[in-house]
Design an enzyme around this catalytic site. Structure first.
Site, PDB file in Angstrom:
ATOM      1  N   HIS A  66       0.961  -1.002   0.273  1.00  0.00           N
ATOM      2  CA  HIS A  66       0.151   0.118  -0.400  1.00  0.00           C
ATOM      3  C   HIS A  66       1.168   1.467  -0.366  1.00  0.00           C
ATOM      4  O   HIS A  66       0.881   2.064  -0.457  1.00  0.00           O
ATOM      5  CB  HIS A  66      -1.088  -0.373   1.146  1.00  0.00           C
ATOM      6  CG  HIS A  66      -1.815  -0.906   1.253  1.00  0.00           C
ATOM      7  ND1 HIS A  66      -3.268  -1.394   0.813  1.00  0.00           N
ATOM      8  CD2 HIS A  66      -1.937  -2.060   1.837  1.00  0.00           C
ATOM      9  CE1 HIS A  66      -3.492  -2.051   0.815  1.00  0.00           C
ATOM     10  NE2 HIS A  66      -2.845  -3.578   1.724  1.00  0.00           N
ATOM     11  N   HIS A  91       6.120   6.807   6.042  1.00  0.00           N
ATOM     12  CA  HIS A  91       6.174   5.642   4.523  1.00  0.00           C
ATOM     13  C   HIS A  91       5.149   7.161   4.539  1.00  0.00           C
ATOM     14  O   HIS A  91       4.976   8.383   4.676  1.00  0.00           O
ATOM     15  CB  HIS A  91       4.336   4.824   4.832  1.00  0.00           C
ATOM     16  CG  HIS A  91       3.666   5.130   5.318  1.00  0.00           C
ATOM     17  ND1 HIS A  91       2.756   5.620   7.183  1.00  0.00           N
ATOM     18  CD2 HIS A  91       2.554   6.100   4.921  1.00  0.00           C
ATOM     19  CE1 HIS A  91       2.049   5.490   7.330  1.00  0.00           C
ATOM     20  NE2 HIS A  91       1.670   6.426   5.751  1.00  0.00           N
ATOM     21  N   HIS A  93       1.859   8.724   0.671  1.00  0.00           N
ATOM     22  CA  HIS A  93       0.775   9.217   0.112  1.00  0.00           C
ATOM     23  C   HIS A  93       1.169   9.667  -1.828  1.00  0.00           C
ATOM     24  O   HIS A  93       2.137  10.206  -1.102  1.00  0.00           O
ATOM     25  CB  HIS A  93       0.054   9.193   0.144  1.00  0.00           C
ATOM     26  CG  HIS A  93      -0.623   8.216   1.954  1.00  0.00           C
ATOM     27  ND1 HIS A  93      -0.695   7.355   1.694  1.00  0.00           N
ATOM     28  CD2 HIS A  93       0.160   8.417   2.991  1.00  0.00           C
ATOM     29  CE1 HIS A  93      -0.689   6.778   3.232  1.00  0.00           C
ATOM     30  NE2 HIS A  93       0.004   7.709   3.912  1.00  0.00           N
ATOM     31  N   GLU A 104      -2.752  13.559   1.180  1.00  0.00           N
ATOM     32  CA  GLU A 104      -3.880  12.752   2.206  1.00  0.00           C
ATOM     33  C   GLU A 104      -4.537  14.227   1.620  1.00  0.00           C
ATOM     34  O   GLU A 104      -6.453  14.481   2.280  1.00  0.00           O
ATOM     35  CB  GLU A 104      -4.037  11.867   3.305  1.00  0.00           C
ATOM     36  CG  GLU A 104      -2.983  10.407   2.264  1.00  0.00           C
ATOM     37  CD  GLU A 104      -3.683   9.517   3.517  1.00  0.00           C
ATOM     38  OE1 GLU A 104      -3.159   9.424   4.527  1.00  0.00           O
ATOM     39  OE2 GLU A 104      -4.216   8.467   2.967  1.00  0.00           O
ATOM     40  N   HIS A 117       3.743  10.586   6.267  1.00  0.00           N
ATOM     41  CA  HIS A 117       4.048  10.224   7.846  1.00  0.00           C
ATOM     42  C   HIS A 117       4.694   9.708   8.306  1.00  0.00           C
ATOM     43  O   HIS A 117       5.546   8.497   7.649  1.00  0.00           O
ATOM     44  CB  HIS A 117       2.442   9.703   7.834  1.00  0.00           C
ATOM     45  CG  HIS A 117       0.952  10.206   6.636  1.00  0.00           C
ATOM     46  ND1 HIS A 117      -0.170   9.526   6.212  1.00  0.00           N
ATOM     47  CD2 HIS A 117       1.044  11.780   6.657  1.00  0.00           C
ATOM     48  CE1 HIS A 117      -0.913  10.160   6.008  1.00  0.00           C
ATOM     49  NE2 HIS A 117      -0.208  11.694   5.795  1.00  0.00           N
TER      50      HIS A 117
HETATM   51  N1  LIG Z   1      -2.036   6.916   6.521  1.00  0.00           N
HETATM   52  S1  LIG Z   1      -1.516   6.354   8.240  1.00  0.00           S
HETATM   53  O1  LIG Z   1      -0.363   7.292   8.802  1.00  0.00           O
HETATM   54  O2  LIG Z   1      -2.574   6.708   9.092  1.00  0.00           O
HETATM   55  C1  LIG Z   1      -0.994   4.576   8.629  1.00  0.00           C
HETATM   56  C2  LIG Z   1      -0.273   4.522   9.968  1.00  0.00           C
HETATM   57  C3  LIG Z   1       0.228   2.797  10.044  1.00  0.00           C
HETATM   58  C4  LIG Z   1       0.405   2.450  11.010  1.00  0.00           C
HETATM   59  C5  LIG Z   1       1.997   2.721  11.685  1.00  0.00           C
HETATM   60  C6  LIG Z   1       2.176   2.032  12.716  1.00  0.00           C
HETATM   61  C7  LIG Z   1       1.463   1.849  13.664  1.00  0.00           C
HETATM   62  C8  LIG Z   1       0.195   2.133  13.087  1.00  0.00           C
HETATM   63  C9  LIG Z   1      -0.431   2.382  12.364  1.00  0.00           C
HETATM   64  C10 LIG Z   1       0.339   1.950   8.854  1.00  0.00           C
HETATM   65  C11 LIG Z   1      -0.663   2.978   7.620  1.00  0.00           C
HETATM   66  C12 LIG Z   1      -0.552   1.956   6.573  1.00  0.00           C
HETATM   67  C13 LIG Z   1      -0.180   2.633   5.404  1.00  0.00           C
HETATM   68  C14 LIG Z   1       0.450   1.677   3.806  1.00  0.00           C
HETATM   69  C15 LIG Z   1      -0.545   0.478   4.174  1.00  0.00           C
HETATM   70  C16 LIG Z   1      -0.540  -0.099   5.814  1.00  0.00           C
HETATM   71  C17 LIG Z   1      -0.651   0.537   6.670  1.00  0.00           C
HETATM   72  C18 LIG Z   1      -0.879   4.073   7.476  1.00  0.00           C
HETATM   73 ZN   LIG Z   2       0.217   7.786   5.976  1.00  0.00          ZN
END
Ligand SMILES: NS(=O)(=O)c1cc(-c2ccccc2)cc(-c2ccccc2)c1
Ligand SMILES: [Zn+2]
Length: 263
Positions: A66, A91, A93, A104, A117
């Site tokens: 993702h 990560h 977007h 976003e 983020h």
């Molecule tokens: N966009 S976000 O910041 O709200 C976000 C936070 C976390 C997250 C990461 C660690 C602990 C807890 C939450 C994981 C993702 C994510 C993005 C792509 C695929 C799956 C999950 C995205």
């Molecule tokens: Zn994110």
């Protein structure tokens, strides 16, 4: 993780079928509109610790299907919030080569090319990320809006390895670098609101800090990020490009967006 996508039958309008919070309140991202803003003189500048990582440290750069994410060492943390928030991962977007608008959060309906983020969890109250992820005071995410413009040497520190993680679940080790350099210069000017994960399970557990000032990456750097990755496995015959991985903006309801700056 479980199957969800940004478009099609498992797209964001269907997330709430398997992830009920996605259809609930306090959802992110939002459009940060001027009429929602309230200056809050008590908002302190963001203070971060141990973001300047040595090249001797290895970070895991991965494709989770993702997004592209970088794991972060637990010595990195935010020290200016009511509790210590310890870094977990960062990560991105983004849009696509034909649509360089994939942030976003939007500001007065302006969508930026991409958004970073940096995810932290409340390590004062919870022993690990998994215990924190669904608690209302569990997470703090720093959001950085990204525009196409000047080349950004800090982004190159991980982008130069991106062809090693073209397919889902691929990971490479990259040398540590100064994660502070990925952030804008001013950490004292930001928007602040209570929201959620922007991906399933959409827990309303995030204290959002979106910096007022964007950073820039070059067009080539944007294209590297927006065109290098696939959400499919390496051996699959029909590769599925990983792009447009942003959730649409959500209803703000009665939420207020606090700002740390006056004009
Ligand atoms: N966009 S976000 O910041 O709200 C976000 C936070 C976390 C997250 C990461 C660690 C602990 C807890 C939450 C994981 C993702 C994510 C993005 C792509 C695929 C799956 C999950 C995205
Ligand atoms: Zn994110």
């Amino acid at each position: 993780g479980a199957k969800w996508t940004y478009n099609g039958p498992e797209g964001e309008h269907h997330w709430s079928k398997h992830y009920p919070y996605c259809g609930g309140a306090f959802q992110s991202p939002i459009d940060i509109k001027s009429e929602l803003l309230r200056f809050d003189p008590t908002l302190r500048p963001i203070e971060i610790q141990n973001y300047n990582l040595s090249p001797n440290e290895q970070l895991t750069l991965g494709n989770n299907g993702h997004s592209v994410q970088i794991s972060l060492p637990s010595k990195m943390h935010i020290s200016s919030l009511p509790h210590r928030y310890t870094a977990a991962q960062l990560h991105f977007h983004w849009g696509s080569s034909g649509r360089p608008s994939g942030s976003e959060h939007t500001v007065n309906s302006k969508q930026y090319a991409a958004e970073m983020h940096v995810v932290h969890f409340n390590s004062d109250k919870y022993p690990n990320m998994s215990m924190a992820v669904d608690k209302s005071d569990g997470l703090a995410v720093l959001g950085v809006l990204i525009e196409v413009g000047e080349f950004n040497p800090a982004f190159e520190q991980f982008l130069r390895f991106i062809n090693g993680i073209k397919y889902i679940d691929q990971r490479v080790q990259v040398p540590g670098f100064n994660i502070r350099a990925l952030l804008p210069a001013r950490l004292d000017e930001f928007y602040r609101y209570d929201g959620s994960l922007t991906t399933p399970p959409c827990y309303p557990s995030v204290l959002w800090t979106i910096f007022r000032n964007h950073v820039t990456i070059s067009r080539k750097q944007f294209l590297d990020m927006a065109t290098a990755l696939y959400s499919s496995h390496a051996q699959e015959s029909s590769p599925v490009p990983l792009n447009e991985n942003f959730r649409k903006t959500q209803l703000v309801d009665s939420r207020v967006v606090l700002v740390s700056f006056k004009e």
